[in-house]
Design a protein around this motif. Structure first.
Motif, PDB file in Angstrom:
ATOM      1  N   LEU A 182      10.286   5.102   1.640  1.00 17.81           N
ATOM      2  CA  LEU A 182      10.097   5.785   0.348  1.00 17.81           C
ATOM      3  C   LEU A 182      11.349   6.561  -0.049  1.00 17.81           C
ATOM      4  O   LEU A 182      11.737   6.571  -1.220  1.00 17.81           O
ATOM      5  CB  LEU A 182       8.893   6.726   0.426  1.00 17.81           C
TER       6      LEU A 182
ATOM      7  N   SER B 130       7.480   4.612   6.943  1.00 21.07           N
ATOM      8  CA  SER B 130       7.112   4.807   5.535  1.00 21.07           C
ATOM      9  C   SER B 130       7.950   5.878   4.848  1.00 21.07           C
ATOM     10  O   SER B 130       8.370   5.710   3.696  1.00 21.07           O
ATOM     11  CB  SER B 130       5.638   5.174   5.439  1.00 21.07           C
TER      12      SER B 130
ATOM     13  N   VAL C   3       8.578  -0.755   9.881  1.00 23.15           N
ATOM     14  CA  VAL C   3       9.048   0.072   8.773  1.00 23.15           C
ATOM     15  C   VAL C   3       8.465   1.484   8.856  1.00 23.15           C
ATOM     16  O   VAL C   3       7.268   1.651   9.037  1.00 23.15           O
ATOM     17  CB  VAL C   3       8.652  -0.583   7.429  1.00 23.15           C
TER      18      VAL C   3
ATOM     19  N   MET D   1       0.826  -1.208   0.000  1.00 22.25           N
ATOM     20  CA  MET D   1       0.000   0.000   0.000  1.00 22.25           C
ATOM     21  C   MET D   1       0.860   1.257   0.000  1.00 22.25           C
ATOM     22  O   MET D   1       0.587   2.218  -0.719  1.00 22.25           O
ATOM     23  CB  MET D   1      -0.931  -0.006   1.216  1.00 22.25           C
ATOM     24  N   ILE D   2       1.918   1.247   0.781  1.00 19.10           N
ATOM     25  CA  ILE D   2       2.807   2.426   0.834  1.00 19.10           C
ATOM     26  C   ILE D   2       3.437   2.672  -0.541  1.00 19.10           C
ATOM     27  O   ILE D   2       3.448   3.784  -1.053  1.00 19.10           O
ATOM     28  CB  ILE D   2       3.914   2.229   1.895  1.00 19.10           C
TER      29      ILE D   2
ATOM     30  N   HIS E  16       1.086   3.791  -3.441  1.00 23.71           N
ATOM     31  CA  HIS E  16       0.815   5.228  -3.404  1.00 23.71           C
ATOM     32  C   HIS E  16       1.937   6.002  -4.080  1.00 23.71           C
ATOM     33  O   HIS E  16       1.728   7.092  -4.593  1.00 23.71           O
ATOM     34  CB  HIS E  16       0.657   5.708  -1.959  1.00 23.71           C
TER      35      HIS E  16
ATOM     36  N   ARG F 278      13.349   5.721  -3.455  1.00 20.30           N
ATOM     37  CA  ARG F 278      13.530   6.769  -4.466  1.00 20.30           C
ATOM     38  C   ARG F 278      15.011   7.025  -4.729  1.00 20.30           C
ATOM     39  O   ARG F 278      15.425   7.243  -5.863  1.00 20.30           O
ATOM     40  CB  ARG F 278      12.851   8.061  -4.000  1.00 20.30           C
TER      41      ARG F 278
ATOM     42  N   THR G 166      14.719  -1.057   9.076  1.00 27.68           N
ATOM     43  CA  THR G 166      14.367  -1.929  10.195  1.00 27.68           C
ATOM     44  C   THR G 166      12.870  -1.880  10.445  1.00 27.68           C
ATOM     45  O   THR G 166      12.235  -0.861  10.200  1.00 27.68           O
ATOM     46  CB  THR G 166      15.107  -1.514  11.496  1.00 27.68           C
TER      47      THR G 166
END
Lengths: 244, 122
Positions: free
Chosen positions: B113, B109, B107, B20-21, B24, B117, B104
């Motif tokens: 991300l 988010s 998590v 889900m993270i 998005h 990236r 770790t």
């Protein structure tokens, strides 16, 4: 000197003087013309300088306006960036709550519900030390544990976090390590349905990289308190009904 | 075209949350439930990045990483290890086998991300 020679000399001098004066007058006229030209040029240059100064002033004003606009645009951009990060964070929190809720309700098998609770505590809250007790009559039966042996716990009392959570029907959390009870419980979550506690989760030490519980953890505790209770209740009903 | 990320974890909860993270973040997300399946999907799908849990049944994350690095088709794929404990041993072993970064559990988010990236050059 004879009179003729004298007259000739005077005439010569007078002619020369006239020529000289005429040259001086011509030169004077030329210089006057040059001076007038220079004055015109100077006036023209002054006009140009004045125009350039006015243009520079306009450009400086325009530059200031553009700097103001740039500053405002950067401010708006920063606000959008902050908002984006905030929305991304909220999305992640919702994703976590959704994942927890989804896993709890993805099965009607009691063992799988208990496994889902353990996974939520380990992976989403961040503790590898927990016990799940089923409430039976006046006692507590350990039905699942990770990292802690239930028999290592001394007799539980009403003042312990587990006892308080069951009595109050809401999660009890030790915000600081010195607020933990004598068993080292960091958080105790009663699983309550229709005012009756079916089970209670005791969470002990958090993972080393997790220094303290966060606001989202409290939301997860609230979610566990209701959704895990419902999931366990459904699993019990399913077990009682027997295989279809 | 969206970049492809392979998630390898035996926990449904973690897979669902990470999916889900990252969805998005406009990535195409693939999943595998253990190291063996993860290595296989890495070879067939050639993802742009792999998120690899350390503790898994059948083949753990460290062995899966070694298998990924040993194969020509998957050798260059960036790998982020996901560890429950931030112990130096497992991290050292992960970096020795060629992992690019680690996160770790639980998590975070934003951190995840940012690392994804960074490794995808975004």
């Amino acid at each position: 000197m004879s009179s003729d020679r004298k007259n000739g000399y005077v005439t010569h001098v007078r002619d020369n003087t006239r020529k000289y004066i005429e040259e001086l007058l011509r030169e004077n006229a030329r210089l006057r013309g040059a001076a007038e030209g220079a004055t015109c040029e100077r006036d023209d240059l002054r006009r140009q300088v004045d125009e350039l100064r006015a243009d520079l002033g306009r450009r400086e004003q325009q530059h200031t306006r553009l700097l103001d606009l740039l500053g405002a645009a950067e401010h708006t951009s920063r606000e959008f960036e902050d908002r984006f990060v905030e929305v991304e964070h909220q999305n992640a929190n919702l994703a976590m709550l959704y994942a927890a809720s989804y896993q709890l309700h993805a099965t009607v098998r009691r063992a799988e519900v208990l496994l889902a609770i353990q996974e939520i505590v380990i992976n989403l809250i961040g503790s590898e030390e927990l016990i799940i007790f089923a409430v039976s009559g006046d006692g507590l039966d350990p039905v699942a544990s990770v990292g802690v042996e239930p028999h290592q716990l001394a007799r539980l009392g009403d003042d312990d976090l587990i006892g308080r959570a069951l009595a109050e029907g809401t999660p009890i959390i030790a915000d600081h390590p010195d607020q933990r009870d004598r068993h080292g419980v960091t958080a105790s979550i009663p699983l309550v349905i229709a005012g009756r506690a079916l089970a209670v989760i005791a969470i002990f030490q958090l993972l080393p990289q997790k220094p303290a519980l966060e606001p989202l953890d409290r939301e997860l505790f609230d979610l566990l308190a209701t959704h895990a209770a419902t999931a366990l209740y459904c699993a019990d009903l399913h077990d009682r009904r027997g295989p279809a | 075209m969206s970049k492809k990320i392979l998630l390898v974890d035996d926990s449904n909860t973690v897979l669902l949350m990470e999916k889900m993270i990252l969805s998005h973040g406009r990535y195409d997300v693939l999943t595998a439930r253990n190291g063996v399946e993860g290595v296989e999907r890495a070879r067939t799908e050639r993802p742009d990045l792999i998120l690899l849990d350390v503790m898994m049944p059948q083949m753990n994350g460290l062995d899966a990483l070694a298998a990924i690095r040993a194969h020509d088709d998957t050798r260059a794929i960036p790998v982020i290890m996901v560890t429950t404990r931030s112990e130096a041993d497992s991290l050292e072993a992960g970096f020795a086998r060629g992992c690019n970064d680690y996160v770790t559990k639980p998590v975070n988010s934003s951190e995840l991300l940012a690392k994804v990236r960074n490794l995808l050059g975004e």
